[in-house]
Design an enzyme around this catalytic site. Structure first.
Site, PDB file in Angstrom:
ATOM      1  N   GLY B  18       0.941  -1.251   0.022  1.00  0.00           N
ATOM      2  CA  GLY B  18       0.158   0.003  -0.050  1.00  0.00           C
ATOM      3  C   GLY B  18       0.764   1.056  -0.161  1.00  0.00           C
ATOM      4  N   SER B  19       0.263   2.544  -0.245  1.00  0.00           N
ATOM      5  CA  SER B  19       1.126   3.685  -0.331  1.00  0.00           C
ATOM      6  C   SER B  19       1.780   3.833   0.943  1.00  0.00           C
ATOM      7  CB  SER B  19       0.166   4.721  -0.589  1.00  0.00           C
ATOM      8  OG  SER B  19      -0.948   5.106   0.286  1.00  0.00           O
ATOM      9  N   GLN B  20       1.050   3.836   2.191  1.00  0.00           N
ATOM     10  CA  GLN B  20       1.912   4.115   3.333  1.00  0.00           C
ATOM     11  C   GLN B  20       2.888   2.896   3.660  1.00  0.00           C
ATOM     12  OE1 GLN B  20       1.399   6.873   5.708  1.00  0.00           O
ATOM     13  NE2 GLN B  20       0.410   7.608   3.721  1.00  0.00           N
ATOM     14  N   LYS B  43      -1.102 -10.854  -3.160  1.00  0.00           N
ATOM     15  CA  LYS B  43      -0.021 -10.501  -4.170  1.00  0.00           C
ATOM     16  C   LYS B  43       1.242 -11.419  -3.769  1.00  0.00           C
ATOM     17  CE  LYS B  43      -1.356  -5.658  -5.104  1.00  0.00           C
ATOM     18  NZ  LYS B  43      -0.983  -4.505  -4.876  1.00  0.00           N
ATOM     19  N   ILE B  96       0.621   0.978  13.484  1.00  0.00           N
ATOM     20  CA  ILE B  96       0.614   2.510  13.377  1.00  0.00           C
ATOM     21  C   ILE B  96      -0.866   2.936  13.162  1.00  0.00           C
ATOM     22  CG2 ILE B  96       1.632   4.305  11.698  1.00  0.00           C
ATOM     23  CD1 ILE B  96       3.627   2.741  13.300  1.00  0.00           C
ATOM     24  N   THR B  97      -1.480   2.360  12.589  1.00  0.00           N
ATOM     25  CA  THR B  97      -2.795   2.835  12.113  1.00  0.00           C
ATOM     26  C   THR B  97      -3.796   3.605  13.221  1.00  0.00           C
ATOM     27  OG1 THR B  97      -2.605   0.779  10.641  1.00  0.00           O
ATOM     28  CG2 THR B  97      -5.175   2.228  10.923  1.00  0.00           C
ATOM     29  N   GLU B  98      -4.451   4.588  12.886  1.00  0.00           N
ATOM     30  CA  GLU B  98      -5.201   5.334  13.250  1.00  0.00           C
ATOM     31  C   GLU B  98      -6.814   4.915  13.378  1.00  0.00           C
ATOM     32  OE1 GLU B  98      -4.871   9.644  13.555  1.00  0.00           O
ATOM     33  OE2 GLU B  98      -6.376   9.616  15.110  1.00  0.00           O
ATOM     34  N   TYR B 159       8.740  13.464  18.948  1.00  0.00           N
ATOM     35  CA  TYR B 159       9.707  14.124  17.989  1.00  0.00           C
ATOM     36  C   TYR B 159      10.374  15.367  18.835  1.00  0.00           C
ATOM     37  CZ  TYR B 159       7.044  11.522  14.534  1.00  0.00           C
ATOM     38  OH  TYR B 159       6.512  10.626  13.773  1.00  0.00           O
ATOM     39  N   GLU B 209      -0.314  13.016  28.234  1.00  0.00           N
ATOM     40  CA  GLU B 209      -1.323  14.014  27.840  1.00  0.00           C
ATOM     41  C   GLU B 209      -2.488  13.886  28.724  1.00  0.00           C
ATOM     42  OE1 GLU B 209      -1.280  13.395  23.770  1.00  0.00           O
ATOM     43  OE2 GLU B 209      -2.918  11.797  23.696  1.00  0.00           O
ATOM     44  N   HIS B 247      -6.657  13.263  19.629  1.00  0.00           N
ATOM     45  CA  HIS B 247      -6.267  11.874  20.030  1.00  0.00           C
ATOM     46  C   HIS B 247      -7.660  11.182  20.570  1.00  0.00           C
ATOM     47  CE1 HIS B 247      -1.804  12.037  20.106  1.00  0.00           C
ATOM     48  NE2 HIS B 247      -2.217  11.579  19.089  1.00  0.00           N
TER      49      HIS B 247
END
Lengths: 155, 290
Positions: B18-20, B43, B96-98, B159, B209, B247
């Site tokens: 996939g793109s990501q 695939k 990683i998915t939200e 980061y 947070e 979030h």
């Protein structure tokens, strides 16, 4: 039943554009990538004596299209005197983000001061692009200094 | 040493083509991560980024012997992807998915705990051991091998903490984004345990947070179990009540989950709380006396 007329008009508009936005009482508009950093930016403004006008997570990619939409929503709030853009570049290069931010500012015809803090990949190149622009932008790499500048301009 | 990932990590990517999956796999390979293959149903047998593609995790396990998986598939397929990886014997799964439904996560969390697999995320930037392996979407260039362990509920706040500790010369042992969802696969406490046992880690930065009680639970755990200095920053001191701040888990509800409560509790339990986002690095320097 969800009735968007019962929502804050900017929040409803943001939701339509897939942006995460919460309106607040202050006069410093915030545009940030990432929810945590958006909250952290609001806190930093408050820490230096200012008041954030909103929470806005512009998303991970911060393209011209999304930045333009975000500016439109922030500027619907008549109290906003200055906009602080805080982008931590991540995978997307800061020079590309800088070009997107510039194009969006022109597209939306922003007339109030804009402070931009870009960090991450190619941050220096991004800052250079912003400083050469023919519109008034304060490009400040340090977040504390950028927040202080926004607070000063909002007074 | 480091925690969770190292140069010995053999990674497969679920949602590889996939793109990501493609974008971030390219970046990870460039960083030096050992990606041994990917999984995209239908695939199998193809090559992508010069790595073999498999139809299932089970096939990948049989062929290339991975010990970790990273997931980039859309939210509605994540439950199946996580469980597929866990059932195929993968012990470290990073998602990683939200936007994964909380009810899906409830089921996933129970299941993987029973199997004994470890899940990092979802809705997170991933895990990195600087100079060794990058399993995630974080920019590799801001990291530097070093002595600070970083745990965070937010991507871009991680980061910030990374950049500040790099700029001051400390560097990082490993950095873990546990994610911003109400039910994370791994908690602050799970990561604190690992950092406490890791020789390379000298101090731990914990970025929290508003919302939930994960920071309060961590504070109590730190008081009783962690001997290394812990520096913390809590985002959302200016957040209004009852509004979700981006979030899914970042909401003050019924007066609970405020930044002030968390900061008070952390301070009481001996955690060094940075009063501002921009002073995380300097707080680390102050606590370590250099």
């Amino acid at each position: 039943m969800y009735d968007e007329t019962q929502e804050d008009s900017q929040e409803a508009e943001a939701a339509k554009n897939d942006l995460s936005y919460v309106s607040l009482e202050g006069n410093i508009g915030c545009m940030v990538n990432g929810a945590g950093l958006a909250m952290g930016t609001m806190d930093t403004i408050k820490f230096f004596g200012g008041n954030p006008a909103n929470f806005l997570d512009v998303g991970g990619t911060a393209t011209q299209e999304r930045v333009a939409k975000a500016f439109k929503i922030i500027l619907r709030d008549p109290d906003v005197k200055v906009v602080l853009v805080n982008i931590f570049g991540g995978i997307v290069r800061c020079d590309l983000i800088a070009e997107g931010v510039l194009a969006a500012i022109k597209e939306v015809d922003v007339t109030i001061p804009v402070v931009v803090r870009l960090e991450g990949n190619n941050a220096e190149l991004g800052a250079k692009i912003l400083s050469k622009a023919d519109i008034e932008i304060e490009s400040i790499n340090d977040l504390a200094d950028a927040a202080k500048k926004a607070v000063e301009l909002a007074e | 040493m480091s925690i969770l990932v190292s140069e010995d990590t053999r990674l497969i990517v679920q949602g590889f083509t996939g793109s990501q999956g493609t974008l971030h796999s390219e970046q990870s390979i460039q960083y030096g991560t050992n990606i041994v293959g990917g999984v995209t149903p239908g695939k199998g047998g193809q090559e992508h980024l010069n790595k073999p593609v498999f139809n299932s995790v089970e096939e990948a396990v049989a062929e290339v012997d991975p010990n970790a998986s990273i997931i980039f598939v859309p939210a509605k397929f994540c439950k199946d992807s996580i469980l597929e990886a866990a059932e195929a014997g993968i012990k470290l799964i990073v998602c990683i998915t939200e936007g994964i439904p909380t009810l899906d996560m409830l089921e996933v969390k129970n299941h993987i705990d029973n199997i004994g697999a470890r899940l990092i995320g979802p809705n997170c930037p991933g895990v990195i051991t600087p100079g060794e392996a990058k399993l995630g979407i974080m920019p590799g260039n801001i990291h530097k091998p070093g002595s600070i362990g970083i745990i965070s509920r937010s991507g871009t706040l991680t980061y910030e903490a990374v950049k500040q500790t790099t700029d001051l010369g400390f560097g990082q042992s490993s950095c873990v984004g546990i994610g911003g969802d109400p039910i994370p696969g791994s908690s602050f406490i799970d990561m604190l345990k690992l950092f406490e046992a890791d020789d390379q880690t000298e101090a731990i930065v914990m970025v929290g947070e508003i919302g939930g009680t994960a920071e309060e639970a961590a504070a109590e755990y730190i008081k009783n179990n962690i001997k290394k200095p812990v520096i913390s920053y809590i985002a959302g001191q200016t957040a209004p009540e009852g509004k979700r701040m981006g979030h899914a888990g970042a909401i003050i509800a019924g007066g609970k989950g405020t930044a002030k409560d968390k900061i008070d509790k952390l301070s009481k339990c001996g955690v060094h709380v940075a009063d501002n986002l921009v002073s995380i690095g300097s707080k680390v320097a102050e606590v370590l006396g250099r």
